[in-house]
Scaffold this motif. Structure first.
Motif, PDB file in Angstrom:
ATOM      1  N   GLU A 115      33.611  14.735  44.954  1.00 25.04           N
ATOM      2  CA  GLU A 115      34.160  14.656  46.312  1.00 25.04           C
ATOM      3  C   GLU A 115      34.046  15.996  47.025  1.00 25.04           C
ATOM      4  N   GLU A 116      32.898  16.623  46.861  1.00 22.46           N
ATOM      5  CA  GLU A 116      32.530  17.870  47.546  1.00 22.46           C
ATOM      6  C   GLU A 116      33.368  19.074  47.138  1.00 22.46           C
ATOM      7  N   GLU A 117      34.084  18.941  46.026  1.00 21.65           N
ATOM      8  CA  GLU A 117      34.889  20.071  45.556  1.00 21.65           C
ATOM      9  C   GLU A 117      34.571  20.381  44.087  1.00 21.65           C
ATOM     10  N   GLU A 118      34.707  21.644  43.717  1.00 24.98           N
ATOM     11  CA  GLU A 118      34.532  22.046  42.328  1.00 24.98           C
ATOM     12  C   GLU A 118      35.733  21.556  41.544  1.00 24.98           C
TER      13      GLU A 118
ATOM     14  N   HIS B 129      27.763  23.729  45.546  1.00 24.33           N
ATOM     15  CA  HIS B 129      28.173  22.935  46.701  1.00 24.33           C
ATOM     16  C   HIS B 129      27.758  21.492  46.455  1.00 24.33           C
ATOM     17  N   GLN B 130      28.571  20.583  46.960  1.00 23.85           N
ATOM     18  CA  GLN B 130      28.184  19.183  46.937  1.00 23.85           C
ATOM     19  C   GLN B 130      28.248  18.643  48.361  1.00 23.85           C
ATOM     20  N   PHE B 131      27.255  17.903  48.736  1.00 19.52           N
ATOM     21  CA  PHE B 131      27.138  17.372  50.081  1.00 19.52           C
ATOM     22  C   PHE B 131      27.686  15.950  50.159  1.00 19.52           C
ATOM     23  N   PRO B 132      27.932  15.454  51.384  1.00 17.59           N
ATOM     24  CA  PRO B 132      28.477  14.089  51.519  1.00 17.59           C
ATOM     25  C   PRO B 132      27.622  13.009  50.871  1.00 17.59           C
ATOM     26  N   ASN B 133      26.322  13.239  50.713  1.00 16.70           N
ATOM     27  CA  ASN B 133      25.466  12.239  50.050  1.00 16.70           C
ATOM     28  C   ASN B 133      25.449  12.444  48.538  1.00 16.70           C
ATOM     29  N   TYR B 134      26.336  13.284  48.028  1.00 25.14           N
ATOM     30  CA  TYR B 134      26.552  13.570  46.603  1.00 25.14           C
ATOM     31  C   TYR B 134      25.515  14.530  45.997  1.00 25.14           C
ATOM     32  N   SER B 135      24.487  14.894  46.740  1.00 26.84           N
ATOM     33  CA  SER B 135      23.555  15.874  46.202  1.00 26.84           C
ATOM     34  C   SER B 135      24.266  17.219  46.070  1.00 26.84           C
ATOM     35  N   SER B 136      23.662  18.110  45.307  1.00 28.11           N
ATOM     36  CA  SER B 136      24.358  19.360  44.997  1.00 28.11           C
ATOM     37  C   SER B 136      23.393  20.524  44.941  1.00 28.11           C
TER      38      SER B 136
ATOM     39  N   CYS C 169      19.792  19.464  43.391  1.00 34.90           N
ATOM     40  CA  CYS C 169      19.912  18.298  42.519  1.00 34.90           C
ATOM     41  C   CYS C 169      20.280  17.073  43.351  1.00 34.90           C
ATOM     42  N   SER C 170      19.578  15.974  43.097  1.00 33.19           N
ATOM     43  CA  SER C 170      19.950  14.693  43.694  1.00 33.19           C
ATOM     44  C   SER C 170      20.387  13.766  42.578  1.00 33.19           C
ATOM     45  N   PRO C 171      21.588  13.234  42.652  1.00 29.08           N
ATOM     46  CA  PRO C 171      22.097  12.405  41.555  1.00 29.08           C
ATOM     47  C   PRO C 171      21.434  11.029  41.503  1.00 29.08           C
TER      48      PRO C 171
ATOM     49  N   ASP D  47      28.589   9.674  41.695  1.00 32.81           N
ATOM     50  CA  ASP D  47      29.335  10.477  42.652  1.00 32.81           C
ATOM     51  C   ASP D  47      29.696  11.866  42.124  1.00 32.81           C
ATOM     52  N   THR D  48      29.334  12.142  40.900  1.00 32.65           N
ATOM     53  CA  THR D  48      29.746  13.395  40.246  1.00 32.65           C
ATOM     54  C   THR D  48      28.511  14.138  39.742  1.00 32.65           C
ATOM     55  N   VAL D  49      28.493  15.436  39.992  1.00 33.43           N
ATOM     56  CA  VAL D  49      27.364  16.254  39.550  1.00 33.43           C
ATOM     57  C   VAL D  49      27.876  17.429  38.731  1.00 33.43           C
ATOM     58  N   SER D  50      27.263  17.622  37.572  1.00 26.50           N
ATOM     59  CA  SER D  50      27.577  18.765  36.709  1.00 26.50           C
ATOM     60  C   SER D  50      26.337  19.622  36.544  1.00 26.50           C
ATOM     61  N   TRP D  51      26.571  20.917  36.385  1.00 25.82           N
ATOM     62  CA  TRP D  51      25.464  21.854  36.159  1.00 25.82           C
ATOM     63  C   TRP D  51      25.628  22.528  34.808  1.00 25.82           C
TER      64      TRP D  51
END
Lengths: 111, 116
Positions: free
Chosen positions: A51-54, A67-74, A23-25, A30-34
């Protein structure tokens, strides 16, 4: 301005296999939900990354991880796939968790 | 735990007419957000309208408006001048307002058919 994108569009896996969905936001989010959406049902919250944490998790087993990466993708990973994991997997991005924008989803079929 | 209930699995409306989709929710919280999302056959969920619980005024977005009854825990969506493009699944969703609670809780959806 690109919205939320997900890959792949469709996926067919066999029971016991592992799968990774991406997923690319939306730009600026800055926040991704599944979410998991079974046929004929509403989306069910899996977890959210910030911020790369669940940050929060729904009632899903540990087979579901992310997982979330520094570019906010997940990424969403599902291990030891079961037939019941067949569903549409939706990614949603937001800024400060308020208004979520959804991607088109990945249709996972487990045979 | 919070719950969201949509009791109408399917609704039909004639083009140009008005239709109301129902949603009730259960919560012990006083501060929260409510949303209506549209999911067309293309699958992408689209935000239709949102309502903050602390606001007494009902939200309106063009042809879409809500009737928010906080005491009754009811949040219905009214679509005026229905168009063929309004045909989709509509989901009602709830989110707690306090920080630390980020998940959205969705209802089971209402399929809206628009008849030409």
């Amino acid at each position: 301005d690109a919205g939320v994108t997900q890959s792949p569009t469709h996926l067919i896996k066999t029971r016991g296999q592992q799968v990774t969905l991406r997923c690319s936001p939306k730009s600026g989010h800055d926040t991704v939900s599944w979410y998991q959406q079974a046929l004929g049902q509403g989306p069910q919250f899996i977890f959210q990354y910030y911020e790369e944490e669940e940050r929060q998790r729904g009632n899903f087993p540990d087979r579901f991880s992310g997982h979330q990466f520094p570019n906010y993708s997940s990424e969403l990973n599902v291990n030891a796939l079961l037939l019941g994991d067949s569903a549409l997997y939706l990614c949603a991005s937001s800024l400060n968790s308020y208004e979520q924008y959804f991607g088109p989803g990945t249709r996972l079929t487990v045979t | 735990a919070q719950t969201v209930t949509q009791s109408q699995p399917e609704m039909s409306v004639q083009e140009a007419e008005t239709v109301t989709l129902s949603c009730t929710y259960d919560t012990s919280e006083s501060d929260y957000y409510l949303f209506w999302y549209k999911q067309p056959p293309s699958r992408q969920m689209i935000l239709v309208i949102r309502q903050e619980a602390y606001k007494q005024q009902n939200a309106t977005e063009n042809r879409f408006s809500v009737n928010f009854q906080k005491a009754a825990k009811s949040f219905s969506l009214k679509i005026s001048d229905s168009q063929l493009g309004d045909a989709a699944m509509y989901f009602c969703a709830y989110r707690s307002a306090p920080s630390g609670t980020y998940k959205y809780i969705f209802g089971t959806g209402t399929r809206l058919k628009v008849l030409a």
